[in-house]
Design an enzyme around this catalytic site. Sequence first.
Site, PDB file in Angstrom:
ATOM      1  NE  ARG A  83     -36.588  -7.294  36.387  1.00 38.51           N
ATOM      2  CZ  ARG A  83     -37.504  -6.452  35.890  1.00 38.51           C
ATOM      3  NH1 ARG A  83     -37.404  -6.017  34.647  1.00 38.51           N
ATOM      4  NH2 ARG A  83     -38.506  -6.029  36.636  1.00 38.51           N
ATOM      5  CG  PHE A 138     -40.431 -31.764  33.789  1.00 39.00           C
ATOM      6  CD1 PHE A 138     -41.183 -32.412  34.756  1.00 39.00           C
ATOM      7  CD2 PHE A 138     -40.484 -30.382  33.729  1.00 39.00           C
ATOM      8  CE1 PHE A 138     -41.955 -31.696  35.643  1.00 39.00           C
ATOM      9  CE2 PHE A 138     -41.250 -29.661  34.616  1.00 39.00           C
ATOM     10  CZ  PHE A 138     -41.996 -30.318  35.573  1.00 39.00           C
ATOM     11  CD  GLN A 157     -37.721 -28.564  41.199  1.00 37.74           C
ATOM     12  OE1 GLN A 157     -36.859 -29.225  40.659  1.00 37.74           O
ATOM     13  NE2 GLN A 157     -38.472 -29.014  42.191  1.00 37.74           N
ATOM     14  CE1 TYR A 189     -40.888   2.578  34.251  1.00 35.30           C
ATOM     15  CE2 TYR A 189     -40.475   4.947  34.230  1.00 35.30           C
ATOM     16  CZ  TYR A 189     -40.613   3.749  34.924  1.00 35.30           C
ATOM     17  OH  TYR A 189     -40.462   3.726  36.274  1.00 35.30           O
ATOM     18  NE  ARG A 196     -37.418   0.362  32.157  1.00 34.11           N
ATOM     19  CZ  ARG A 196     -37.749   0.802  33.355  1.00 34.11           C
ATOM     20  NH1 ARG A 196     -38.290  -0.023  34.241  1.00 34.11           N
ATOM     21  NH2 ARG A 196     -37.558   2.056  33.675  1.00 34.11           N
ATOM     22  CE  LYS A 238     -34.931 -30.509  37.365  1.00 35.79           C
ATOM     23  NZ  LYS A 238     -35.893 -29.624  36.791  1.00 35.79           N
ATOM     24  CG  ASP A 298     -34.448 -29.307  28.963  1.00 40.98           C
ATOM     25  OD1 ASP A 298     -33.790 -29.156  30.015  1.00 40.98           O
ATOM     26  OD2 ASP A 298     -35.685 -29.451  28.952  1.00 40.98           O
ATOM     27  CG  HIS A 328     -32.267 -33.623  34.030  1.00 41.00           C
ATOM     28  ND1 HIS A 328     -32.852 -34.693  33.378  1.00 41.00           N
ATOM     29  CD2 HIS A 328     -33.304 -32.878  34.492  1.00 41.00           C
ATOM     30  CE1 HIS A 328     -34.166 -34.592  33.426  1.00 41.00           C
ATOM     31  NE2 HIS A 328     -34.472 -33.491  34.088  1.00 41.00           N
TER      32      HIS A 328
HETATM   33  C1  LIG Z   1     -37.027 -29.309  35.765  1.00 35.18           C
HETATM   34  C2  LIG Z   1     -37.051 -29.357  34.268  1.00 35.18           C
HETATM   35  C3  LIG Z   1     -37.439 -28.264  33.479  1.00 35.18           C
HETATM   36  C4  LIG Z   1     -38.122 -27.040  34.029  1.00 35.18           C
HETATM   37  O1  LIG Z   1     -37.481 -26.386  35.014  1.00 35.18           O
HETATM   38  P1  LIG Z   1     -38.301 -25.544  36.137  1.00 35.18           P
HETATM   39  O2  LIG Z   1     -37.228 -24.729  36.752  1.00 35.18           O
HETATM   40  O3  LIG Z   1     -38.905 -26.525  37.066  1.00 35.18           O
HETATM   41  O4  LIG Z   1     -39.306 -24.720  35.433  1.00 35.18           O
HETATM   42  C5  LIG Z   1     -37.282 -28.345  32.110  1.00 35.18           C
HETATM   43  N1  LIG Z   1     -36.806 -29.457  31.528  1.00 35.18           N
HETATM   44  C6  LIG Z   1     -36.465 -30.540  32.241  1.00 35.18           C
HETATM   45  C7  LIG Z   1     -35.940 -31.733  31.523  1.00 35.18           C
HETATM   46  C8  LIG Z   1     -36.602 -30.539  33.634  1.00 35.18           C
HETATM   47  O5  LIG Z   1     -36.326 -31.638  34.335  1.00 35.18           O
END
Ligand SMILES: *Cc1c(COP(=O)(O)O)cnc(C)c1O
Length: 402
Positions: free
Chosen positions: A242, A96, A193, A232, A225, A196, A167, A170
């Site tokens: 956040r 992605f 997201q 601040y 912060r 997912k 990463d 998934h």
């Molecule tokens: C969905 C995805 C992302 C990004 O995630 P978002 O929450 O959509 O920003 C990053 N890497 C991979 C492989 C993804 O499938």
Amino acid sequence: MAKLAIDGGKQTKTKAFPKWPYSNEREIELVGEVFSSGNWWRMTGNKVKTFEQNFAALHNVKYCLGVTNGTHAIEIALTALGIQHDDEVIVPAVTFISTGSAVIYVNATPVLVDVDPETFCMIPEAFEKAITPRTKAVIPVHMAGHACDMEAICAIAKKHNIKVIEDAAHAHGGQCNGRMIGSYGDMSIFSFQNGKIMTCGEGGALITNNEDLYKRAYLIHGVGRPDRDRVYEHSVLGSNDRMNEFSAAILIAQQERLRAMNKKRDENALLLDSLLFNVEGIKPQGRKDYATLITHYMYMFYYDPNAFNGLSRKDFVDYLIAEGIPAFICFPVLSDTTFFKNNDFYGRINAFEQLASNDISNAKNVASNVVWLPHFTLLGDEQDISEIAAAIKKIQEAVYMK
Ligand SMILES: *Cc1c(COP(=O)(O)O)cnc(C)c1O
């Protein structure tokens, strides 16, 4: 001969797949607690903290930081690790967009390397071959929840003093060699997201065992912060990434079902593999021994038009959708996206040429031939799975009768 649904025939699918996102009273209960508490912000509430503790525990790591989404999580990880202008970060060529675009967001250069033709994950040897004196980090992607070969990748990274960001967008709760995915890297990221396997609509997380990296990420995600600051004081440059309390409430509930859903999807994926075993022109993503728990964010398979009377991949996907099976074509290799084609990497055309010179032929093959089904198609019962196989076989027969 059954008439195709796309031509007005009866759909293969006789009942709906389980709906996604899935939720029940548990989400309502926890979101309700946030509502009535009046604490909607992580600084005053306890839901983000609870989610972070639960998610860190699941992955056997010390620290978790909830953030706004997975893309931001990669950007924060890169920033916390000090990746900047002139640095190179090695990423798989097919993934992605965020895996590569986050690298550009921190002004560094993504270097694309090839993936294994069976697992669709970064090839460790290709990673090692692409290392230059500028290489500062590598981002292996556990494609569709199949683990990368993390033992090999981490050994190479260690030898060359390169940071590892997993990463795991998934791969929530997945495993590699019996160890939790996400526990290998210096930092690892997840996405929540909508599509997912654990979701709150939009959300993300970083996990790490390194206290210093956690603290840096915390500062970066909260406009620089420090925790409990009331004067601040902004000690580093950061954005506001956040997570809010409502999102965390939903994620607490989602995580409670993750293990059972991962198990269900893996059982159904094995069943579907067996039903498609003899179908010419369909070859599912492989399964290496070290991938001890595959989460199946997608069910991916190669599609060969030659075994379907020349029916294009795009048409095949449309035919499947008409039969009641949601399906998609794979993402392109990063260097084939318009964005990458138009990016000169801040004038460093050399970097782009190098980026384009690596052999990424397996990745190109995956990008141009793979079809995937979303994970909720694997959350149903045996009938749901046999109807997927039946739809594919029906299309294959019908295209030779047309
Ligand atoms: C969905 C995805 C992302 C990004 O995630 P978002 O929450 O959509 O920003 C990053 N890497 C991979 C492989 C993804 O499938």
